[in-house]
Design a protein around this motif. Structure first.
Motif, short mmCIF file in Angstrom:
data_model
loop_
_atom_site.label_atom_id
_atom_site.label_comp_id
_atom_site.label_asym_id
_atom_site.label_seq_id
_atom_site.Cartn_x
_atom_site.Cartn_y
_atom_site.Cartn_z
N ASN A 153 8.96 5.54 -0.16
CA ASN A 153 8.34 4.53 0.71
C ASN A 153 9.30 4.23 1.86
N ARG A 178 9.91 1.97 5.17
CA ARG A 178 9.52 0.75 5.89
C ARG A 178 10.18 0.74 7.26
N TYR A 199 7.42 -8.62 6.79
CA TYR A 199 8.80 -8.43 6.32
C TYR A 199 9.75 -8.89 7.43
N SER A 214 6.37 -5.27 9.88
CA SER A 214 6.83 -3.90 9.65
C SER A 214 5.65 -3.03 9.24
N GLN A 256 4.74 0.34 6.58
CA GLN A 256 5.24 1.12 5.45
C GLN A 256 4.37 2.35 5.23
#
Length: 309
Positions: A155, A157, A200, A209, A211
């Protein structure tokens, strides 16, 4: 093991009558279709089953490995037509799973996907003990779940303001995908890996953000779970009956597979829920024949096995 159950039933004053079932089928213990369908699907994974089997000596030396021993006993008895022997083995398997997951101890209908997750987690958790046991025997133990089913997702971000990135890897044995009405499994995988917005707070002061998820590694067997049940605003569980298009082959790309074709998987089995609601119905396993396959039916879980890299 069968004799032990016969002796126990005799003490209860219950006489077991010899009943036959079709070869390769399992009798119902009472709303146990989630167990039977899951076992039938796992037993189609020939390489996985073979790796469990070849470590029989190590498994037989560790009392805690009852779940894996019973799994192999069911494999060995699969072609039997004796319902009595199969009932005994299925009860023993259920007891072994329930020892660590008591939610499966009763006789109510359960979720086949949750049952699978529990089985695989328990098999993985035995690895340290089995490795130690194998070392004391002068041999080596390798976890079949790790070798065949575990994969990593990464993941990433990204801060929308300054572009700073952070990466986190997670291990999975299967993926749960949101159902896309009228879509294909490829489309649902694509949606799973799409970039999504999230809140975030970054060190730069930014509060937004994005992701994105991507396969870091690919397993030899990829298990996909399609989320066909959802809660209504009044918290009632309902089934989403929209059709899903299945294709026999599935191409999945990862960071470690850079070829244009990615990892190519071939479908080996599916589990479908036949029923109108989550608390009613039956789960059925379908094993794929060696022919091209494409269907708009409503499947719940799919197992793909890689056949080309």
């Amino acid at each position: 093991m069968v004799q032990l159950f016969q002796d126990q039933f005799s003490r209860w004053g219950v006489k077991l009558v010899s009943v036959t079932v079709n070869r390769f089928s399992f009798p119902n213990l009472g709303q146990s279709c989630y167990i039977n369908s899951r076992l039938q699907s796992l037993l189609t994974l020939e390489d996985f089953v073979s790796d469990v089997s070849r470590q029989d000596l190590v498994l037989s030396s560790l009392p805690e490995a009852r779940l894996m021993r019973t799994f192999m006993a069911i494999r060995d008895a699969r072609a039997s037509t004796s319902a009595q022997s199969k009932v005994c083995l299925l009860r023993s398997f259920k007891e072994a799973v329930s020892a660590q997951a008591p939610e499966f101890r009763d006789h109510q209908q359960k979720d086949a996907h949750e049952f699978l997750t529990s089985i695989l987690e328990q098999m993985r958790s035995l690895s340290p003990l089995l490795q130690e046991t194998a070392a004391n025997m002068g041999t080596k133990y390798t976890c079949p779940v790790e070798d065949h089913l575990v994969f990593k997702m990464e993941n990433t971000r990204t801060c929308s303001r300054c572009g700073a990135q952070s990466k986190r890897q997670e291990e999975f044995t299967n993926l749960s995908l949101d159902l896309v009405s009228g879509g294909s499994v490829d489309k649902m995988l694509e949606e799973y890996q799409k970039e999504t917005a999230l809140e975030y707070r970054c060190e730069c002061g930014g509060s937004e953000s994005h992701q994105k998820s991507a396969f870091e590694t690919l397993p030899s067997v990829l298990i996909l779970h399609i989320k066909r049940f959802r809660f209504t605003p009044s918290w009632q569980l309902v089934k989403v009956r929209d059709p899903v298009m299945l294709t026999r082959e599935l191409v999945v790309s990862s960071k470690q597979v850079h070829s244009q074709d990615g990892g190519c998987y071939s479908m080996v089995s599916t589990i479908s829920h036949l029923g109108v609601s989550g608390d009613k119905g039956m789960k059925i396993t379908h094993r794929m024949l060696n022919v091209a396959f494409c269907s708009p039916l409503s499947w719940a879980q799919i197992c793909y096995r890689v056949f080309q890299w």
